[in-house]
Design an enzyme around this catalytic site. Structure first.
Site, PDB file in Angstrom:
ATOM      1  N   ASP A  37       0.818  -1.214   0.000  1.00  0.00           N
ATOM      2  CA  ASP A  37       0.000   0.000   0.000  1.00  0.00           C
ATOM      3  C   ASP A  37       0.852   1.264   0.000  1.00  0.00           C
ATOM      4  O   ASP A  37       0.385   2.348   0.340  1.00  0.00           O
ATOM      5  CB  ASP A  37      -0.952  -0.002   1.198  1.00  0.00           C
ATOM      6  CG  ASP A  37      -0.208  -0.036   2.535  1.00  0.00           C
ATOM      7  OD1 ASP A  37       1.022  -0.264   2.510  1.00  0.00           O
ATOM      8  OD2 ASP A  37      -0.845   0.175   3.566  1.00  0.00           O
ATOM      9  N   HIS A 241      20.272   0.548 -20.786  1.00  0.00           N
ATOM     10  CA  HIS A 241      19.480   1.059 -19.664  1.00  0.00           C
ATOM     11  C   HIS A 241      19.934   0.435 -18.343  1.00  0.00           C
ATOM     12  O   HIS A 241      19.119   0.009 -17.527  1.00  0.00           O
ATOM     13  CB  HIS A 241      17.982   0.806 -19.904  1.00  0.00           C
ATOM     14  CG  HIS A 241      17.419   1.648 -21.007  1.00  0.00           C
ATOM     15  ND1 HIS A 241      16.182   1.409 -21.563  1.00  0.00           N
ATOM     16  CD2 HIS A 241      17.921   2.735 -21.646  1.00  0.00           C
ATOM     17  CE1 HIS A 241      15.953   2.311 -22.507  1.00  0.00           C
ATOM     18  NE2 HIS A 241      17.000   3.116 -22.578  1.00  0.00           N
ATOM     19  N   ASP A 258      24.194   8.792 -18.000  1.00  0.00           N
ATOM     20  CA  ASP A 258      23.010   9.280 -18.714  1.00  0.00           C
ATOM     21  C   ASP A 258      22.001   9.658 -17.638  1.00  0.00           C
ATOM     22  O   ASP A 258      21.379   8.795 -17.014  1.00  0.00           O
ATOM     23  CB  ASP A 258      22.465   8.178 -19.626  1.00  0.00           C
ATOM     24  CG  ASP A 258      21.315   8.644 -20.518  1.00  0.00           C
ATOM     25  OD1 ASP A 258      20.654   9.643 -20.172  1.00  0.00           O
ATOM     26  OD2 ASP A 258      21.058   7.990 -21.549  1.00  0.00           O
ATOM     27  N   ASP A 269      18.076  15.717 -20.361  1.00  0.00           N
ATOM     28  CA  ASP A 269      18.501  14.360 -20.729  1.00  0.00           C
ATOM     29  C   ASP A 269      19.901  14.473 -21.339  1.00  0.00           C
ATOM     30  O   ASP A 269      20.046  14.814 -22.506  1.00  0.00           O
ATOM     31  CB  ASP A 269      17.501  13.773 -21.731  1.00  0.00           C
ATOM     32  CG  ASP A 269      17.772  12.310 -22.052  1.00  0.00           C
ATOM     33  OD1 ASP A 269      18.744  11.750 -21.522  1.00  0.00           O
ATOM     34  OD2 ASP A 269      17.005  11.734 -22.853  1.00  0.00           O
ATOM     35  N   GLU A 413      25.378  12.728 -25.456  1.00  0.00           N
ATOM     36  CA  GLU A 413      24.006  13.194 -25.713  1.00  0.00           C
ATOM     37  C   GLU A 413      23.834  14.638 -25.267  1.00  0.00           C
ATOM     38  O   GLU A 413      24.216  15.013 -24.162  1.00  0.00           O
ATOM     39  CB  GLU A 413      23.015  12.315 -24.949  1.00  0.00           C
ATOM     40  CG  GLU A 413      21.572  12.764 -25.062  1.00  0.00           C
ATOM     41  CD  GLU A 413      20.638  11.912 -24.216  1.00  0.00           C
ATOM     42  OE1 GLU A 413      19.425  11.915 -24.487  1.00  0.00           O
ATOM     43  OE2 GLU A 413      21.128  11.246 -23.271  1.00  0.00           O
TER      44      GLU A 413
END
Length: 432
Positions: A37, A241, A258, A269, A413
């Site tokens: 919960d 990832h 990253d 990003d 990136e």
């Protein structure tokens, strides 16, 4: 720094101008359960937030441009002090009416009773069938009932269309305020990356670098990471990832980070790769220089009027030519690209849209043959990479990979804004 209610109203008006005689329904995101919960911190559905700025669960927004009185309607949780003690304060019906610009606000408990009153004002319903299956079925049931009554009434919705196709093109072009939100998110993300480069040394753990970065995110006013931070040393950088972040960094490792911050739901990003001991090996330097060349040439293709695929195609061609020079690929460049024989080294595309979602909304192709054309206000990532996994299997007809190349993973990136005359790199504060 916040989006003004006036801008939310302008967004709704622009969307309604695209709807013709339709009526649109948007559902808030549900509460997500972490375990048993215990709930995650709430994160509103991006479409819902884009149109309303309302940040509570159990809410529905309706745009009904043809209704006699109410064009923007909200259904929200009513005030309930007993529940608010446990789960936080609610705007309630009165607060939502006062603060969010709705023509009418009702308790969410009245939705079933009032929904048809608004749906019947349109000739079609715009609604995206999302993950909330119960609410999907509610919309379908109302639509079927109204379609059934059309022969008697002569009016009402006859079609159900996905709202994504009229809303998401609007979200792709960022307003001046949205661009400032993205500047803030990317600026804080950049500060965290600079700190990571100062902090990372052999002997420290990946999660220590992660903690330094995420401390900066929160201390400078962000909600936290825009996505699970990737801090990947050594061969971990070959897992796209990788988020375990539990390895001890060693002398001679490259560290691929990253990570980005989320500020007001707008996201940074950034990826940088660097040697934790301060010096590249010859093989690491060769791969890094190649990825950097591919990235710089790809960024140069991010121009208004160019198509979305041009910067990816540019990056791929540079990477293939470079890998051939390093004797990691062989053969005709065109054939290698056509047959995707480079994919054991480079298996993803060179970027994605960026905004309220990290992988932001919007089509990349308009039809089977036609790519989206870039225009001022688009924001996207440019992130080529090369990953030489210890377990790499070369494509058919390609050379075996010598061991001294294995375990090298490099990605670089940046977040790039398309301007009227070219582009702006929002993440240029982090050196490459």
């Amino acid at each position: 720094m916040m989006i003004a209610q006036q801008e939310y109203a302008q967004r709704r008006e622009l969307l309604m101008s695209k709807m013709g005689k339709g009526v649109a329904v948007f559902r808030s995101a549900p509460m997500a359960v972490m375990h048993n919960d215990v709930e995650y911190v709430y994160r509103q559905d991006s479409d819902f937030f884009y149109l309303t700025g309302f940040n509570e669960p159990e809410a529905v927004a309706i745009l009904a441009p043809n209704h006699n009185e109410h064009r923007f309607i909200l259904f929200v949780q009513p005030k309930d002090l007993a529940k608010e003690i446990w789960t936080g304060y609610r705007a309630g019906v009165e607060g939502a009416k006062e603060n969010y610009g709705a023509d009418a606000v009702f308790s969410i408990e009245e939705l079933d009773e009032k929904l048809s009153e608004y749906l019947i004002t349109g000739d079609r319903i715009y609604y995206h069938l999302g993950r909330d299956q119960e609410f999907n079925q509610k919309i379908l049931n109302h639509w079927q009932k109204l379609v059934g009554s059309y022969p008697r009434n002569g009016y009402g919705p006859r079609a159900l269309e996905d709202s994504n196709y009229i809303l998401h093109p609007l979200r792709m072009v960022k307003s001046a305020t949205e661009i400032e939100m993205l500047r803030k998110a990317t600026s804080i993300s950049a500060k965290a990356h600079i700190r990571a480069q100062e902090f990372a040394t052999p002997g420290r753990y990946e999660y220590e670098v992660q903690a330094e970065m995420e401390h900066i995110f929160r201390s400078l006013g962000c909600e936290g990471p825009a996505y699970p931070s990737i801090v990947a040393s050594g061969a971990n950088a070959c897992v796209l990832h990788y988020i375990e972040n539990n390895r001890r960094m060693e002398e001679g490792d490259l560290l691929l980070i990253d990570a980005g911050a989320s500020f007001g739901y707008y996201n940074g990003d950034i990826t940088r790769t660097f040697p934790v001991s301060g010096n590249f090996t010859p093989e690491q330097k060769a791969i890094y220089d190649l990825v950097l060349e591919a990235q710089l040439k790809a960024i140069a293709q991010v121009q208004p009027g160019n198509t979305y695929n041009q910067y990816h195609d540019t990056a791929v061609e540079v990477l293939v030519e470079g890998l051939k020079e390093l004797k990691l690929l062989q053969g005709d460049t065109e054939e290698i690209i056509k047959e995707k024989k480079y994919q054991p080294f480079y298996m993803h595309r060179t970027g994605h849209w960026l905004g309220l979602d990290v992988h932001d909304v919007g089509n990349y192709k308009l039809d089977k043959e036609t790519w989206q054309t870039l225009q001022a206000g688009n924001v996207l990532t440019v992130e080529p990479g090369i990953y030489i996994s210890p377990y790499i299997t070369p494509a058919e007809g390609q050379p075996e990979i010598p061991d001294h190349w294995k375990g090298i993973g490099v990605r670089i990136e940046d977040d790039v804004l398309v301007t009227k005359t070219g582009n702006e790199i929002l993440t240029s504060a982090v050196g490459k």
